[in-house]
Every structure is written in C-alpha cells, then in structure tokens.
Design a protein around this motif. Sequence first.
Motif, PDB file in Angstrom:
ATOM      1  N   ASN A  76       0.838  -1.201   0.000  1.00 12.79           N
ATOM      2  CA  ASN A  76       0.000   0.000   0.000  1.00 12.79           C
ATOM      3  C   ASN A  76       0.871   1.249   0.000  1.00 12.79           C
ATOM      4  N   PRO A  77       0.564   2.228  -0.857  1.00 13.23           N
ATOM      5  CA  PRO A  77       1.366   3.455  -0.879  1.00 13.23           C
ATOM      6  C   PRO A  77       1.263   4.269   0.419  1.00 13.23           C
ATOM      7  N   ASP A  78       0.201   4.029   1.197  1.00 10.68           N
ATOM      8  CA  ASP A  78       0.040   4.710   2.488  1.00 10.68           C
ATOM      9  C   ASP A  78       0.663   3.838   3.577  1.00 10.68           C
ATOM     10  N   PRO A  79       1.811   4.262   4.138  1.00  9.04           N
ATOM     11  CA  PRO A  79       2.482   3.438   5.158  1.00  9.04           C
ATOM     12  C   PRO A  79       1.588   3.059   6.336  1.00  9.04           C
ATOM     13  N   LYS A  80       0.599   3.876   6.656  1.00  6.53           N
ATOM     14  CA  LYS A  80      -0.299   3.586   7.781  1.00  6.53           C
ATOM     15  C   LYS A  80      -1.209   2.384   7.503  1.00  6.53           C
ATOM     16  N   LYS A  81      -1.399   2.043   6.222  1.00  3.84           N
ATOM     17  CA  LYS A  81      -2.298   0.941   5.854  1.00  3.84           C
ATOM     18  C   LYS A  81      -1.566  -0.367   5.589  1.00  3.84           C
ATOM     19  N   ARG A  82      -0.252  -0.368   5.645  1.00  2.05           N
ATOM     20  CA  ARG A  82       0.512  -1.558   5.279  1.00  2.05           C
ATOM     21  C   ARG A  82       0.376  -2.710   6.262  1.00  2.05           C
ATOM     22  N   SER A  83      -0.064  -2.447   7.466  1.00  2.00           N
ATOM     23  CA  SER A  83      -0.194  -3.522   8.453  1.00  2.00           C
ATOM     24  C   SER A  83      -1.607  -4.111   8.494  1.00  2.00           C
ATOM     25  N   ARG A  84      -2.529  -3.602   7.704  1.00  6.04           N
ATOM     26  CA  ARG A  84      -3.901  -4.139   7.739  1.00  6.04           C
ATOM     27  C   ARG A  84      -3.932  -5.500   7.040  1.00  6.04           C
ATOM     28  N   PRO A  85      -4.670  -6.440   7.610  1.00  4.64           N
ATOM     29  CA  PRO A  85      -4.737  -7.793   7.032  1.00  4.64           C
ATOM     30  C   PRO A  85      -5.412  -7.782   5.669  1.00  4.64           C
ATOM     31  N   VAL A  86      -4.970  -8.671   4.786  1.00 11.28           N
ATOM     32  CA  VAL A  86      -5.576  -8.788   3.464  1.00 11.28           C
ATOM     33  C   VAL A  86      -6.966  -9.407   3.584  1.00 11.28           C
ATOM     34  N   ILE A  87      -7.116 -10.404   4.471  1.00  9.39           N
ATOM     35  CA  ILE A  87      -8.452 -10.977   4.669  1.00  9.39           C
ATOM     36  C   ILE A  87      -9.306  -9.915   5.357  1.00  9.39           C
ATOM     37  N   GLY A  88     -10.422  -9.575   4.704  1.00 15.72           N
ATOM     38  CA  GLY A  88     -11.295  -8.511   5.183  1.00 15.72           C
ATOM     39  C   GLY A  88     -11.081  -7.202   4.437  1.00 15.72           C
ATOM     40  N   LEU A  89     -10.044  -7.130   3.624  1.00  9.37           N
ATOM     41  CA  LEU A  89      -9.714  -5.925   2.869  1.00  9.37           C
ATOM     42  C   LEU A  89     -10.723  -5.711   1.741  1.00  9.37           C
ATOM     43  N   THR A  90     -11.206  -4.475   1.586  1.00  9.25           N
ATOM     44  CA  THR A  90     -12.093  -4.139   0.482  1.00  9.25           C
ATOM     45  C   THR A  90     -11.247  -3.939  -0.771  1.00  9.25           C
ATOM     46  N   LEU A  91     -11.427  -4.818  -1.758  1.00 13.38           N
ATOM     47  CA  LEU A  91     -10.687  -4.720  -3.017  1.00 13.38           C
ATOM     48  C   LEU A  91     -11.483  -4.012  -4.101  1.00 13.38           C
ATOM     49  N   MET A  92     -12.797  -4.181  -4.082  1.00 12.47           N
ATOM     50  CA  MET A  92     -13.651  -3.557  -5.093  1.00 12.47           C
ATOM     51  C   MET A  92     -14.570  -2.580  -4.384  1.00 12.47           C
ATOM     52  N   ASP A  93     -14.650  -1.376  -4.935  1.00 12.53           N
ATOM     53  CA  ASP A  93     -15.446  -0.357  -4.268  1.00 12.53           C
ATOM     54  C   ASP A  93     -16.183   0.496  -5.301  1.00 12.53           C
ATOM     55  N   GLY A  94     -17.320   1.020  -4.886  1.00 15.51           N
ATOM     56  CA  GLY A  94     -18.080   1.932  -5.729  1.00 15.51           C
ATOM     57  C   GLY A  94     -18.618   1.308  -7.000  1.00 15.51           C
ATOM     58  N   LEU A  95     -18.840  -0.005  -6.989  1.00 15.63           N
ATOM     59  CA  LEU A  95     -19.393  -0.655  -8.183  1.00 15.63           C
ATOM     60  C   LEU A  95     -20.842  -0.222  -8.342  1.00 15.63           C
ATOM     61  N   LYS A  96     -21.150   0.337  -9.497  1.00 11.46           N
ATOM     62  CA  LYS A  96     -22.529   0.753  -9.738  1.00 11.46           C
ATOM     63  C   LYS A  96     -22.981   0.249 -11.098  1.00 11.46           C
ATOM     64  N   PRO A  97     -24.291  -0.022 -11.223  1.00 12.30           N
ATOM     65  CA  PRO A  97     -24.808  -0.553 -12.485  1.00 12.30           C
ATOM     66  C   PRO A  97     -24.524   0.400 -13.648  1.00 12.30           C
ATOM     67  N   GLU A  98     -23.982  -0.170 -14.728  1.00 14.77           N
ATOM     68  CA  GLU A  98     -23.685   0.631 -15.912  1.00 14.77           C
ATOM     69  C   GLU A  98     -23.402  -0.298 -17.088  1.00 14.77           C
ATOM     70  N   ASP A  99     -23.979   0.001 -18.237  1.00 16.32           N
ATOM     71  CA  ASP A  99     -23.728  -0.752 -19.478  1.00 16.32           C
ATOM     72  C   ASP A  99     -23.934  -2.260 -19.327  1.00 16.32           C
ATOM     73  N   GLY A 100     -25.001  -2.686 -18.662  1.00 15.81           N
ATOM     74  CA  GLY A 100     -25.305  -4.108 -18.532  1.00 15.81           C
ATOM     75  C   GLY A 100     -24.467  -4.845 -17.508  1.00 15.81           C
ATOM     76  N   GLY A 101     -23.624  -4.148 -16.799  1.00 11.66           N
ATOM     77  CA  GLY A 101     -22.797  -4.746 -15.754  1.00 11.66           C
ATOM     78  C   GLY A 101     -22.614  -3.736 -14.633  1.00 11.66           C
ATOM     79  N   TYR A 102     -21.467  -3.782 -14.002  1.00 15.13           N
ATOM     80  CA  TYR A 102     -21.155  -2.835 -12.929  1.00 15.13           C
ATOM     81  C   TYR A 102     -19.777  -2.243 -13.213  1.00 15.13           C
ATOM     82  N   LYS A 103     -19.598  -0.982 -12.872  1.00 19.79           N
ATOM     83  CA  LYS A 103     -18.297  -0.331 -13.031  1.00 19.79           C
ATOM     84  C   LYS A 103     -17.930   0.355 -11.732  1.00 19.79           C
TER      85      LYS A 103
END
Length: 167
Positions: A75-102
């Motif tokens: 993570n480019p933010d040194p304060k976030k480098r110790s947070r566990p990967v399990i539970g980490l939000t990888l996809m965010d702000g997905l909204k319906p668009e063009d027959g899928g989500y973006k």
Amino acid sequence: MRSILIPTLAASLLSAGVTAAAAAGDPSGTWLTEDGRAKIKIEKCGPGAAHACGKVVWLKTPLNDQGQPRTDIKNPDPKKRSRPVIGLTLMDGLKPEDGGYKGQIYNAEEGKIYDVSVSRESASELAISGCMLKILCGSQTWTKAPEEFAQVAPAPAKAKPAAKPAE
C-alpha cells in the motif's frame, strides 16, 4: 374495470421482468479468482445499497513466510501496510452501468487502484476487466464459490513459553 386491470397487470409483469433482468447482472456472491488464490465476496453497500463492494474472505495462503497473516504491505500509504488482506475491500463503488457494474479495484500485490468493469457471464462466472489510464488493461473470469465458505483471519503464531528454571 377490466380495462384498468389489464394495463395494471401488464405494468406489474413488466416491472417484475426489469427487476429480474437487473438481478441477473448483479455481481453479488462469493467468487474464486481466476488463479485460485483468493475468494472475494461482493455485496451491496453504500447509501441505500445502490453500489456493490467486494472484500477478501479467503486466501489460499493466508500466512506469510514468517507465519503471520498476510498484510497490505504494498500500500502506498504506510499507515495501511499492516492491515490484514483478509477482510480488505478490493472492489469499491461498483454501480450498475452498461449491462454490468463499473467501479474501482485495488490490486494489493501492487498497491494500485484500477478502473474495473464487472459483468455476469453466467450464473457461475463473473467477468472482471480492469484498466489503468484506459490503455493498460487485463481481464479474468472468476467462478462462483459456495456462499457458506469464509475464512477467519488466522491467529498469529504464538511464541513458545520459556522453560521454567529447575528448582
């Protein structure tokens, strides 16, 4: 009365069909990444649950070489480098668009965020396409994983207690 009932029934069936079509493209569920190294649970989130987000719920190798839970070390933010990967939000702000989500996807292996398109290929496949600057793109197909499958973050390895001195 009959002329009022038929248009009302038709409108109800039409709106039910639209709702079913929207649900068919809904990416919600637990998905195994193409390389089999992680499972991501995508579910509704945000104000009024109009968006979807994806979190890591399982890793094939949940511990690093030192026996500790994997963390977001790139993570480019040194304060976030110790947070566990399990539970980490990888996809965010997905909204319906063009027959899928973006929305956006975070690549924890690089510490970078990409634009992402998500669409259901079938009931058991999810197409993921990510791009950086709209020129560097890649895609994967994720497969449906059992909903009951989840992994709790592993406990760090415990140090062995020191031997008691002989009395």
